[in-house]
Design a protein around this motif. Structure first.
Motif, PDB file in Angstrom:
ATOM      1  N   ALA A   1       0.964  -1.112  -0.138  1.00  0.00           N
ATOM      2  CA  ALA A   1       0.170  -0.067  -0.061  1.00  0.00           C
ATOM      3  C   ALA A   1       0.903   1.398   0.055  1.00  0.00           C
ATOM      4  O   ALA A   1       0.548   2.262  -0.709  1.00  0.00           O
ATOM      5  CB  ALA A   1      -0.953  -0.122   1.035  1.00  0.00           C
ATOM      6  N   HIS A   2       1.888   1.400   0.825  1.00  0.00           N
ATOM      7  CA  HIS A   2       2.829   2.329   0.761  1.00  0.00           C
ATOM      8  C   HIS A   2       3.686   2.428  -0.526  1.00  0.00           C
ATOM      9  O   HIS A   2       4.070   3.593  -0.751  1.00  0.00           O
ATOM     10  CB  HIS A   2       3.947   2.207   1.776  1.00  0.00           C
ATOM     11  CG  HIS A   2       3.186   2.596   3.241  1.00  0.00           C
ATOM     12  ND1 HIS A   2       2.879   3.784   3.541  1.00  0.00           N
ATOM     13  CD2 HIS A   2       2.930   1.881   4.236  1.00  0.00           C
ATOM     14  CE1 HIS A   2       2.597   3.896   4.955  1.00  0.00           C
ATOM     15  NE2 HIS A   2       2.480   2.731   5.344  1.00  0.00           N
TER      16      HIS A   2
ATOM     17  N   CYS B   1       2.423   1.787  -3.607  1.00  0.00           N
ATOM     18  CA  CYS B   1       1.418   1.646  -4.576  1.00  0.00           C
ATOM     19  C   CYS B   1       1.302   3.094  -5.321  1.00  0.00           C
ATOM     20  O   CYS B   1       1.408   3.972  -4.761  1.00  0.00           O
ATOM     21  CB  CYS B   1       0.002   1.334  -4.330  1.00  0.00           C
ATOM     22  SG  CYS B   1      -0.859   1.052  -5.672  1.00  0.00           S
ATOM     23  N   THR B   2       1.276   3.093  -6.760  1.00  0.00           N
ATOM     24  CA  THR B   2       1.195   4.356  -7.422  1.00  0.00           C
ATOM     25  C   THR B   2       0.047   4.103  -8.622  1.00  0.00           C
ATOM     26  O   THR B   2       0.272   5.106  -9.468  1.00  0.00           O
ATOM     27  CB  THR B   2       2.528   4.737  -8.249  1.00  0.00           C
ATOM     28  OG1 THR B   2       3.037   3.775  -8.929  1.00  0.00           O
ATOM     29  CG2 THR B   2       3.496   4.949  -6.940  1.00  0.00           C
TER      30      THR B   2
ATOM     31  N   LEU C   1      -5.627   4.292  -7.213  1.00  0.00           N
ATOM     32  CA  LEU C   1      -5.429   4.837  -6.046  1.00  0.00           C
ATOM     33  C   LEU C   1      -6.494   6.079  -6.016  1.00  0.00           C
ATOM     34  O   LEU C   1      -6.954   6.417  -4.902  1.00  0.00           O
ATOM     35  CB  LEU C   1      -4.135   5.725  -5.774  1.00  0.00           C
ATOM     36  CG  LEU C   1      -3.148   4.540  -5.446  1.00  0.00           C
ATOM     37  CD1 LEU C   1      -1.776   5.283  -5.201  1.00  0.00           C
ATOM     38  CD2 LEU C   1      -3.453   3.932  -3.973  1.00  0.00           C
ATOM     39  N   GLN C   2      -6.724   6.944  -7.222  1.00  0.00           N
ATOM     40  CA  GLN C   2      -7.466   8.263  -7.226  1.00  0.00           C
ATOM     41  C   GLN C   2      -8.967   7.672  -6.851  1.00  0.00           C
ATOM     42  O   GLN C   2      -9.676   8.067  -6.030  1.00  0.00           O
ATOM     43  CB  GLN C   2      -7.293   8.619  -8.325  1.00  0.00           C
ATOM     44  CG  GLN C   2      -6.196   9.536  -8.743  1.00  0.00           C
ATOM     45  CD  GLN C   2      -6.171  10.087  -9.897  1.00  0.00           C
ATOM     46  OE1 GLN C   2      -6.838   9.723 -11.006  1.00  0.00           O
ATOM     47  NE2 GLN C   2      -5.212  11.355 -10.131  1.00  0.00           N
TER      48      GLN C   2
ATOM     49  N   LEU D   1      -9.907   4.754  -5.443  1.00  0.00           N
ATOM     50  CA  LEU D   1     -10.076   4.383  -3.753  1.00  0.00           C
ATOM     51  C   LEU D   1      -9.878   5.612  -3.000  1.00  0.00           C
ATOM     52  O   LEU D   1     -10.674   5.540  -1.735  1.00  0.00           O
ATOM     53  CB  LEU D   1      -8.805   3.599  -3.589  1.00  0.00           C
ATOM     54  CG  LEU D   1      -8.650   2.110  -4.116  1.00  0.00           C
ATOM     55  CD1 LEU D   1      -7.532   1.288  -4.009  1.00  0.00           C
ATOM     56  CD2 LEU D   1     -10.148   1.327  -3.647  1.00  0.00           C
ATOM     57  N   ARG D   2      -9.258   6.717  -3.196  1.00  0.00           N
ATOM     58  CA  ARG D   2      -9.150   7.662  -2.451  1.00  0.00           C
ATOM     59  C   ARG D   2     -10.438   8.384  -2.075  1.00  0.00           C
ATOM     60  O   ARG D   2     -11.099   9.052  -1.243  1.00  0.00           O
ATOM     61  CB  ARG D   2      -8.104   8.666  -2.923  1.00  0.00           C
ATOM     62  CG  ARG D   2      -8.148  10.065  -1.843  1.00  0.00           C
ATOM     63  CD  ARG D   2      -7.818   9.697  -0.616  1.00  0.00           C
ATOM     64  NE  ARG D   2      -6.279   9.841  -0.505  1.00  0.00           N
ATOM     65  CZ  ARG D   2      -5.925   9.650   1.130  1.00  0.00           C
ATOM     66  NH1 ARG D   2      -6.743   9.799   2.040  1.00  0.00           N
ATOM     67  NH2 ARG D   2      -4.606   9.523   0.971  1.00  0.00           N
TER      68      ARG D   2
ATOM     69  N   TRP E   1      -6.386   5.452   6.327  1.00  0.00           N
ATOM     70  CA  TRP E   1      -6.334   5.235   4.880  1.00  0.00           C
ATOM     71  C   TRP E   1      -5.316   4.311   4.495  1.00  0.00           C
ATOM     72  O   TRP E   1      -5.624   3.257   3.583  1.00  0.00           O
ATOM     73  CB  TRP E   1      -5.692   6.614   4.237  1.00  0.00           C
ATOM     74  CG  TRP E   1      -5.153   6.396   2.770  1.00  0.00           C
ATOM     75  CD1 TRP E   1      -3.624   6.764   2.540  1.00  0.00           C
ATOM     76  CD2 TRP E   1      -5.838   6.151   1.668  1.00  0.00           C
ATOM     77  NE1 TRP E   1      -3.755   6.471   1.160  1.00  0.00           N
ATOM     78  CE2 TRP E   1      -4.843   5.960   0.515  1.00  0.00           C
ATOM     79  CE3 TRP E   1      -6.911   5.990   1.271  1.00  0.00           C
ATOM     80  CZ2 TRP E   1      -5.168   5.758  -0.633  1.00  0.00           C
ATOM     81  CZ3 TRP E   1      -7.471   5.647   0.092  1.00  0.00           C
ATOM     82  CH2 TRP E   1      -6.363   5.637  -0.996  1.00  0.00           C
ATOM     83  N   THR E   2      -4.181   3.832   5.222  1.00  0.00           N
ATOM     84  CA  THR E   2      -3.221   2.847   4.781  1.00  0.00           C
ATOM     85  C   THR E   2      -3.905   1.454   4.759  1.00  0.00           C
ATOM     86  O   THR E   2      -3.782   0.697   4.046  1.00  0.00           O
ATOM     87  CB  THR E   2      -1.859   2.997   5.457  1.00  0.00           C
ATOM     88  OG1 THR E   2      -1.405   4.274   5.392  1.00  0.00           O
ATOM     89  CG2 THR E   2      -0.992   1.921   5.045  1.00  0.00           C
TER      90      THR E   2
ATOM     91  N   LEU F   1      -6.479   1.175   2.038  1.00  0.00           N
ATOM     92  CA  LEU F   1      -5.758   0.780   0.947  1.00  0.00           C
ATOM     93  C   LEU F   1      -5.126  -0.649   0.924  1.00  0.00           C
ATOM     94  O   LEU F   1      -5.309  -1.260  -0.127  1.00  0.00           O
ATOM     95  CB  LEU F   1      -4.570   1.837   0.699  1.00  0.00           C
ATOM     96  CG  LEU F   1      -3.846   1.744  -0.678  1.00  0.00           C
ATOM     97  CD1 LEU F   1      -4.976   1.774  -2.021  1.00  0.00           C
ATOM     98  CD2 LEU F   1      -2.858   2.761  -0.592  1.00  0.00           C
TER      99      LEU F   1
ATOM    100  N   LEU G   1      -6.250  -3.445  -1.993  1.00  0.00           N
ATOM    101  CA  LEU G   1      -5.020  -3.817  -2.793  1.00  0.00           C
ATOM    102  C   LEU G   1      -4.835  -5.623  -2.394  1.00  0.00           C
ATOM    103  O   LEU G   1      -4.550  -6.084  -3.453  1.00  0.00           O
ATOM    104  CB  LEU G   1      -3.907  -3.346  -2.414  1.00  0.00           C
ATOM    105  CG  LEU G   1      -3.741  -1.837  -2.967  1.00  0.00           C
ATOM    106  CD1 LEU G   1      -2.505  -1.097  -2.511  1.00  0.00           C
ATOM    107  CD2 LEU G   1      -3.747  -1.803  -4.318  1.00  0.00           C
TER     108      LEU G   1
END
Length: 125
Positions: free
Chosen positions: A12-13, A15-16, A20-21, A23-24, A74-75, A78, A82
């Motif tokens: 998760a840390h 991930c790019t 992500l957008q 999920l955010r 958040w982490t 995520l 993931l």
């Protein structure tokens, strides 16, 4: 199970992904107090309203709240999201594995973990 959770938090840390957008957006939609964390009680309510069985809701919330704070950060959110997609993508699993398998022997030993986390400490200094 704890090692698996730690590895997904690491992924998760790292991930790019464009996902992500999305999920955010989902996370911030449910973060009604804008605290950067989802209340477990509110999250349970959302899951119940979606039609999930009580046992499934409890399993999910237990797995999500890694630090046992009563909230999902958040982490943590995520990492859980993931988990589903990463487990189905061999390339991502191998990439995560290679982070720890520094000597390339196809095995992750305690020494590999120790070496990785020692490097992490050196980078922070």
């Amino acid at each position: 199970p704890e090692m698996k959770k730690a590895i997904f938090l690491l992924i998760a840390h790292m991930c790019t992904a464009p996902a992500l957008q999305e999920l955010r957006a989902i996370f911030t939609h449910f973060d009604v107090l804008n605290r950067g964390a989802l209340s477990l009680s509110h999250f349970r309510e959302v899951l119940f309203k979606s039609g999930m069985a009580s046992l499934q809701v409890e399993r999910i919330t237990h797995a999500l709240d890694q630090d046992k704070s009563g909230a999902v950060t958040w982490t943590e959110f995520l990492a859980a999201a993931l988990c589903v997609s990463v487990c189905r993508n061999r390339r991502l699993v191998e990439a995560a594995f290679s982070v720890f398998d520094k000597d390339g022997d196809g095995k992750v030993s305690l020494e590999d973990f120790s070496d990785y986390f020692a490097l992490g400490d050196e980078r922070e200094v």
